[in-house]
Design a protein around this motif. Sequence first.
Motif, PDB file in Angstrom:
ATOM      1  N   GLN A  73       1.451  -0.996  -0.065  1.00 18.57           N
ATOM      2  CA  GLN A  73       0.297   0.156   0.082  1.00 18.57           C
ATOM      3  C   GLN A  73       0.900   0.823   0.046  1.00 18.57           C
ATOM      4  O   GLN A  73       1.375   1.282   1.495  1.00 18.57           O
ATOM      5  CB  GLN A  73      -0.753  -0.606   1.850  1.00 18.57           C
ATOM      6  CG  GLN A  73      -1.810  -1.572   1.347  1.00 18.57           C
ATOM      7  CD  GLN A  73      -3.036  -1.100   0.361  1.00 18.57           C
ATOM      8  OE1 GLN A  73      -3.639  -0.612   0.343  1.00 18.57           O
ATOM      9  NE2 GLN A  73      -2.605  -2.987  -0.267  1.00 18.57           N
ATOM     10  N   LEU A  74       0.948   1.734  -1.089  1.00 20.79           N
ATOM     11  CA  LEU A  74       1.768   2.864  -1.333  1.00 20.79           C
ATOM     12  C   LEU A  74       1.225   4.134  -0.683  1.00 20.79           C
ATOM     13  O   LEU A  74       0.144   4.122  -1.009  1.00 20.79           O
ATOM     14  CB  LEU A  74       2.416   2.847  -2.466  1.00 20.79           C
ATOM     15  CG  LEU A  74       2.670   1.587  -2.954  1.00 20.79           C
ATOM     16  CD1 LEU A  74       3.264   1.783  -4.492  1.00 20.79           C
ATOM     17  CD2 LEU A  74       3.884   1.527  -2.313  1.00 20.79           C
ATOM     18  N   ASP A  75       2.278   5.366  -0.880  1.00 16.97           N
ATOM     19  CA  ASP A  75       1.651   6.258   0.255  1.00 16.97           C
ATOM     20  C   ASP A  75       2.361   7.453  -0.916  1.00 16.97           C
ATOM     21  O   ASP A  75       3.939   7.762  -1.028  1.00 16.97           O
ATOM     22  CB  ASP A  75       2.487   6.761   1.224  1.00 16.97           C
ATOM     23  CG  ASP A  75       2.202   8.267   1.792  1.00 16.97           C
ATOM     24  OD1 ASP A  75       2.050   9.237   0.540  1.00 16.97           O
ATOM     25  OD2 ASP A  75       2.066   8.632   3.039  1.00 16.97           O
ATOM     26  N   LYS A  76       1.319   7.837  -2.541  1.00 19.53           N
ATOM     27  CA  LYS A  76       2.842   8.962  -3.024  1.00 19.53           C
ATOM     28  C   LYS A  76       3.236   9.856  -2.603  1.00 19.53           C
ATOM     29  O   LYS A  76       3.928  10.302  -3.204  1.00 19.53           O
ATOM     30  CB  LYS A  76       1.423   9.134  -4.082  1.00 19.53           C
ATOM     31  CG  LYS A  76       0.540  10.273  -3.604  1.00 19.53           C
ATOM     32  CD  LYS A  76      -0.437  10.358  -4.605  1.00 19.53           C
ATOM     33  CE  LYS A  76      -1.947  11.622  -4.537  1.00 19.53           C
ATOM     34  NZ  LYS A  76      -1.123  12.852  -3.920  1.00 19.53           N
ATOM     35  N   ASP A  77       3.462  10.509  -1.488  1.00 19.21           N
ATOM     36  CA  ASP A  77       3.689  11.598  -1.020  1.00 19.21           C
ATOM     37  C   ASP A  77       4.946  11.359  -0.333  1.00 19.21           C
ATOM     38  O   ASP A  77       5.396  11.969   0.540  1.00 19.21           O
ATOM     39  CB  ASP A  77       2.858  11.664  -0.156  1.00 19.21           C
ATOM     40  CG  ASP A  77       1.549  12.599  -0.665  1.00 19.21           C
ATOM     41  OD1 ASP A  77       2.077  13.400  -2.201  1.00 19.21           O
ATOM     42  OD2 ASP A  77       0.870  13.271  -0.313  1.00 19.21           O
ATOM     43  N   ASN A  78       5.635   9.918  -0.194  1.00 15.02           N
ATOM     44  CA  ASN A  78       6.237   8.914   0.832  1.00 15.02           C
ATOM     45  C   ASN A  78       7.134   7.843   0.359  1.00 15.02           C
ATOM     46  O   ASN A  78       6.449   7.422  -0.002  1.00 15.02           O
ATOM     47  CB  ASN A  78       5.799   9.088   2.284  1.00 15.02           C
ATOM     48  CG  ASN A  78       7.094   8.649   3.148  1.00 15.02           C
ATOM     49  OD1 ASN A  78       7.934   7.668   2.539  1.00 15.02           O
ATOM     50  ND2 ASN A  78       7.038   9.448   4.537  1.00 15.02           N
ATOM     51  N   ASP A  79       8.220   7.990   0.305  1.00 17.02           N
ATOM     52  CA  ASP A  79       8.914   6.932  -0.401  1.00 17.02           C
ATOM     53  C   ASP A  79       9.905   6.294   0.501  1.00 17.02           C
ATOM     54  O   ASP A  79      10.968   5.382   0.120  1.00 17.02           O
ATOM     55  CB  ASP A  79      10.149   7.543  -2.185  1.00 17.02           C
ATOM     56  CG  ASP A  79      11.090   7.732  -1.407  1.00 17.02           C
ATOM     57  OD1 ASP A  79      11.137   9.028  -0.708  1.00 17.02           O
ATOM     58  OD2 ASP A  79      11.495   8.792  -2.927  1.00 17.02           O
ATOM     59  N   GLY A  80       9.815   6.789   1.738  1.00 20.49           N
ATOM     60  CA  GLY A  80      10.194   5.980   2.967  1.00 20.49           C
ATOM     61  C   GLY A  80      10.104   3.951   3.226  1.00 20.49           C
ATOM     62  O   GLY A  80      10.860   3.832   4.151  1.00 20.49           O
ATOM     63  N   TYR A  81       8.893   4.352   3.436  1.00 23.17           N
ATOM     64  CA  TYR A  81       8.137   2.919   3.080  1.00 23.17           C
ATOM     65  C   TYR A  81       6.440   2.574   2.989  1.00 23.17           C
ATOM     66  O   TYR A  81       6.568   3.148   1.842  1.00 23.17           O
ATOM     67  CB  TYR A  81       7.299   3.562   5.227  1.00 23.17           C
ATOM     68  CG  TYR A  81       6.915   4.703   4.551  1.00 23.17           C
ATOM     69  CD1 TYR A  81       5.254   4.150   5.330  1.00 23.17           C
ATOM     70  CD2 TYR A  81       6.685   6.240   5.553  1.00 23.17           C
ATOM     71  CE1 TYR A  81       4.080   5.591   4.873  1.00 23.17           C
ATOM     72  CE2 TYR A  81       5.944   6.740   5.381  1.00 23.17           C
ATOM     73  CZ  TYR A  81       4.505   6.963   4.960  1.00 23.17           C
ATOM     74  OH  TYR A  81       3.676   7.887   5.178  1.00 23.17           O
TER      75      TYR A  81
END
Length: 154
Positions: free
Chosen positions: A36-44
Amino acid sequence: MSKDIKQRFWKELADNPYLMVALDAGHAHAIPMTAQLDKDNDGYFHFFHAKSGRLAACGHAMAQYVAKGHDLFACVSGTLTPVTDRATIDKYWSKPVEAWYEGGKDDPDLLMLRFDLDDAEIWTAEAGMKGLFRLMTGSTVKEGELGSHAEVAL
């Protein structure tokens, strides 16, 4: 180079968010998970899992990824931790997720995991004309002729 390959990894993962994940401890095989990706964060990224599942113990983990076209491969290292925040669960909840949990968001076996990313090794497979010629003739393939490789911090 590593910035480009890292951006490509995130683009591919957004298009095809399926990884094989395993804890580093013990001898447990990896299991398929949907990030489940968070388009505003690529650290998790997050996973929905089960409290009775083999990843529920949390800790250091590895995830393996293969893009749809088999032209990008990655091995990602990070740490799994449980998430109990209802707002985060609500944010990523969907009909496909609901299908796995009879009790919905209140299912007693529902566990959300956060995968905090450390680093990755990423490979691309993009054969140029020289690389293809060498493959076709059985000649030795030189580094970089069939793609690229990078170790990146995530």
